[in-house]
Design a protein around this motif. Sequence first.
Motif, PDB file in Angstrom:
ATOM      1  N   TYR A 202     -26.384  40.055  -7.139  1.00 52.13           N
ATOM      2  CA  TYR A 202     -25.824  41.466  -7.334  1.00 52.13           C
ATOM      3  C   TYR A 202     -25.846  42.227  -5.789  1.00 52.13           C
ATOM      4  O   TYR A 202     -25.061  42.914  -5.681  1.00 52.13           O
ATOM      5  N   GLU A 203     -26.564  41.576  -4.758  1.00 50.63           N
ATOM      6  CA  GLU A 203     -26.297  42.399  -3.566  1.00 50.63           C
ATOM      7  C   GLU A 203     -25.071  41.734  -3.142  1.00 50.63           C
ATOM      8  O   GLU A 203     -24.519  42.827  -2.131  1.00 50.63           O
TER       9      GLU A 203
ATOM     10  N   MET B  26     -28.690  33.905   5.535  1.00 48.35           N
ATOM     11  CA  MET B  26     -29.653  32.700   5.742  1.00 48.35           C
ATOM     12  C   MET B  26     -31.148  33.152   6.096  1.00 48.35           C
ATOM     13  O   MET B  26     -31.967  32.557   5.476  1.00 48.35           O
ATOM     14  N   GLY B  27     -31.175  34.520   6.587  1.00 48.65           N
ATOM     15  CA  GLY B  27     -32.825  35.083   6.650  1.00 48.65           C
ATOM     16  C   GLY B  27     -33.197  35.328   5.163  1.00 48.65           C
ATOM     17  O   GLY B  27     -34.456  35.298   4.944  1.00 48.65           O
ATOM     18  N   THR B  28     -32.436  35.851   4.221  1.00 46.23           N
ATOM     19  CA  THR B  28     -32.747  36.040   3.044  1.00 46.23           C
ATOM     20  C   THR B  28     -33.330  34.970   2.341  1.00 46.23           C
ATOM     21  O   THR B  28     -34.508  34.893   1.701  1.00 46.23           O
ATOM     22  N   LEU B  29     -32.366  33.729   2.334  1.00 49.68           N
ATOM     23  CA  LEU B  29     -32.998  32.380   1.714  1.00 49.68           C
ATOM     24  C   LEU B  29     -34.313  31.895   2.514  1.00 49.68           C
ATOM     25  O   LEU B  29     -35.006  31.417   1.544  1.00 49.68           O
ATOM     26  N   LEU B  30     -34.205  31.872   3.689  1.00 49.43           N
ATOM     27  CA  LEU B  30     -35.448  31.438   4.216  1.00 49.43           C
ATOM     28  C   LEU B  30     -36.530  32.413   4.101  1.00 49.43           C
ATOM     29  O   LEU B  30     -37.862  31.894   4.367  1.00 49.43           O
ATOM     30  N   SER B  31     -36.585  33.338   3.758  1.00 55.08           N
ATOM     31  CA  SER B  31     -37.430  34.327   3.631  1.00 55.08           C
ATOM     32  C   SER B  31     -38.488  34.398   2.260  1.00 55.08           C
ATOM     33  O   SER B  31     -39.470  34.771   1.948  1.00 55.08           O
ATOM     34  N   ARG B  32     -37.717  33.534   1.206  1.00 62.90           N
ATOM     35  CA  ARG B  32     -38.265  33.391  -0.023  1.00 62.90           C
ATOM     36  C   ARG B  32     -39.503  32.614   0.045  1.00 62.90           C
ATOM     37  O   ARG B  32     -39.388  31.414   0.591  1.00 62.90           O
ATOM     38  N   GLN B  33     -40.633  32.774  -0.815  1.00 63.32           N
ATOM     39  CA  GLN B  33     -41.932  31.960  -0.775  1.00 63.32           C
ATOM     40  C   GLN B  33     -41.355  30.484  -1.445  1.00 63.32           C
ATOM     41  O   GLN B  33     -41.942  29.411  -0.900  1.00 63.32           O
TER      42      GLN B  33
ATOM     43  N   PHE C 180     -30.502  24.280  -1.196  1.00 59.64           N
ATOM     44  CA  PHE C 180     -30.928  25.514  -0.341  1.00 59.64           C
ATOM     45  C   PHE C 180     -29.806  26.633  -0.501  1.00 59.64           C
ATOM     46  O   PHE C 180     -30.141  27.827  -0.432  1.00 59.64           O
ATOM     47  N   LEU C 181     -28.430  25.982  -0.576  1.00 60.86           N
ATOM     48  CA  LEU C 181     -27.455  26.995  -0.682  1.00 60.86           C
ATOM     49  C   LEU C 181     -27.074  27.332  -2.136  1.00 60.86           C
ATOM     50  O   LEU C 181     -26.251  28.378  -2.338  1.00 60.86           O
ATOM     51  N   TYR C 182     -27.621  26.715  -3.120  1.00 58.55           N
ATOM     52  CA  TYR C 182     -27.385  27.159  -4.637  1.00 58.55           C
ATOM     53  C   TYR C 182     -27.453  28.564  -4.920  1.00 58.55           C
ATOM     54  O   TYR C 182     -26.482  28.970  -5.468  1.00 58.55           O
ATOM     55  N   PRO C 183     -28.535  29.297  -4.340  1.00 58.59           N
ATOM     56  CA  PRO C 183     -28.302  30.851  -4.600  1.00 58.59           C
ATOM     57  C   PRO C 183     -27.122  31.548  -3.914  1.00 58.59           C
ATOM     58  O   PRO C 183     -26.396  32.209  -4.724  1.00 58.59           O
ATOM     59  N   ALA C 184     -26.311  30.883  -2.789  1.00 62.88           N
ATOM     60  CA  ALA C 184     -25.358  31.699  -2.308  1.00 62.88           C
ATOM     61  C   ALA C 184     -24.078  31.330  -3.304  1.00 62.88           C
ATOM     62  O   ALA C 184     -23.123  31.923  -3.248  1.00 62.88           O
ATOM     63  N   LEU C 185     -24.012  29.944  -3.790  1.00 62.78           N
ATOM     64  CA  LEU C 185     -22.971  29.550  -4.636  1.00 62.78           C
ATOM     65  C   LEU C 185     -22.906  30.507  -5.886  1.00 62.78           C
ATOM     66  O   LEU C 185     -22.133  30.857  -6.482  1.00 62.78           O
ATOM     67  N   GLN C 186     -24.229  30.492  -6.397  1.00 61.89           N
ATOM     68  CA  GLN C 186     -24.235  31.312  -7.620  1.00 61.89           C
ATOM     69  C   GLN C 186     -23.988  32.736  -7.398  1.00 61.89           C
ATOM     70  O   GLN C 186     -23.408  33.505  -8.211  1.00 61.89           O
TER      71      GLN C 186
ATOM     72  N   GLN D 177     -34.648  32.505 -12.547  1.00 63.63           N
ATOM     73  CA  GLN D 177     -33.385  32.888 -11.798  1.00 63.63           C
ATOM     74  C   GLN D 177     -33.305  34.288 -11.241  1.00 63.63           C
ATOM     75  O   GLN D 177     -32.153  34.715 -10.637  1.00 63.63           O
ATOM     76  N   MET D 178     -34.494  34.882 -11.270  1.00 62.73           N
ATOM     77  CA  MET D 178     -34.420  36.220 -10.487  1.00 62.73           C
ATOM     78  C   MET D 178     -33.895  36.161  -9.237  1.00 62.73           C
ATOM     79  O   MET D 178     -32.986  37.091  -8.824  1.00 62.73           O
ATOM     80  N   GLY D 179     -34.189  35.223  -8.141  1.00 59.66           N
ATOM     81  CA  GLY D 179     -33.665  35.332  -6.825  1.00 59.66           C
ATOM     82  C   GLY D 179     -32.170  35.027  -6.707  1.00 59.66           C
ATOM     83  O   GLY D 179     -31.531  35.704  -6.035  1.00 59.66           O
ATOM     84  N   ASN D 180     -31.905  34.128  -7.379  1.00 59.27           N
ATOM     85  CA  ASN D 180     -30.236  33.791  -7.505  1.00 59.27           C
ATOM     86  C   ASN D 180     -29.539  35.065  -8.401  1.00 59.27           C
ATOM     87  O   ASN D 180     -28.408  35.464  -7.510  1.00 59.27           O
TER      88      ASN D 180
END
Length: 361
Positions: free
Chosen positions: A61-62, A1-8, A25-31, A53-56
Motif C-alpha cells: 500500500y505504501e 530498510m528502516g521500516t523492515l528493521l522496525s517490525r517486531q 527479510f526482503l520478502y515484504p519488499a518483493l510482495q 499478511q498485514m505487514g506485507n
Amino acid sequence: MGTLLSRQSCQARLRSAEGMSLAEFLYPALQAYDFLHLHQHHGCRIQLGGHDQMGNIMSGYELVTKYGGSAVREVMRRVRASGSLCQQDRGCHCHPVLGTGDAAPRALCPSVQKDIEGLEQVRRRAAMEWTAQGGGGGAVPDGVMTGTDVFGITVPLITSTTGDKLGKTAGNAVWLNRDKTSPFELYQFFVRQQDNIVEKYLKLFTFLPLEEIAHIMEMHAKEPEKWGPQKRLAAEVTKLVHGKEGLESAKRCTKALYHSSVEALEEMSDQELEELFRQATSAELMLEPGMTVLDLCRKANAIPDGPSGYRKITDGGVSINGNRVTDPETVLILGQHILKNGVSLLRVGKKNYYIIKWLQL
C-alpha cells in the motif's frame, strides 16, 4: 530498510538463534512490488490476505501510494536516457541500439516500451486526480496517489482446534482441486471437526440460514452421538465445491471404507478407488480356474513367500472386499471375492491395501 528493521517480528527473528535469511527479510519488499506491478499493468486495487499478511500488505500500500509524481517521471527519464536498459533478464532478445542523452533511439526494446507506456498512464491518472482535487495544473508532488485509491483487506486465519494455522506452509492444507484433495477427503475433513468449532464453520463455509444452524446445534445438544452438525457441514461444503456427484462419491467412499459396504465398492469408479486408496498398490491379474486366496495374495506380492505368508492368512490378517478370509485354499468366487465391476479390494494387515483389477472375466 528502516521500516523492515522496525517490525517486531523481524527484530525477534534477528535476535533468535536461527536468524533470518536475506530472502525472507526482503520478502515484504518483493510482495510490495508485486502490488505495484499489478496495479500499474492490470488495474489491481485490492490486496486480500490473512491477518498474518498485514505487514506485507501495508508495504505494498505504501509503495503504490508513494510511487507517483516526480518519481514516475524520473523513472521514465532514466529509461529513455539509458543506452543499456534492454530487459534481457525478462526474456527479451532484441539487443536494441539505444541513443543516449538527446540522441533519439534507433530502436526501443519492447519490454522497455511497455514499461514506459504503463508509467505514462500512471502519470496521466495522477495528474488528472491532482487537478480534480484542486491541486492545480502543475507537477504532481511526491507522495500523491498513483491515480486511484488502493486498499488492503485482511481476514482472520482459519486455525485448527489447537490454534495452528491451516495452509500449505503448515502442511495441512485442504484444496479445492480434486487432484489434491478428493471429495472423500474433503468430506472427512469436515466430518472430523470438534463440537467447539463446528458451529463457526457452519456459519463461515455454508449458506445455511442462521436460524437453521441454531436448530442444528439444538438437536446436536440432545443427540451428540449422531454428529449431526459435522455431517451437515461436510455435506454442504462438499456439494458446494464438487457438486452433487462429488457428494455422492464421498458418501460411497465413506460406506466402502468405514462400513465395509460391498454395494458401495461395486458402484465405485476407478477414479474413486484411486482417490480413496491413494497409497494402495494396483495390480492387473487374469483369473485362472481354481485360483485361491493364497494365489491372489502371492501374485499381488501382498504376502511374503513361504510359511509366514501362509500364516498371515490363517491368523486373520487378510480380508477381501471387507470380509476376513482365514482359509488360504479358498477358491475365488465371482460376486463374492470379485465384484461386479471387475475389482477386488485386498487388505493385508490394518493399512496395506491392494486394488486388484481382473482382466477378461
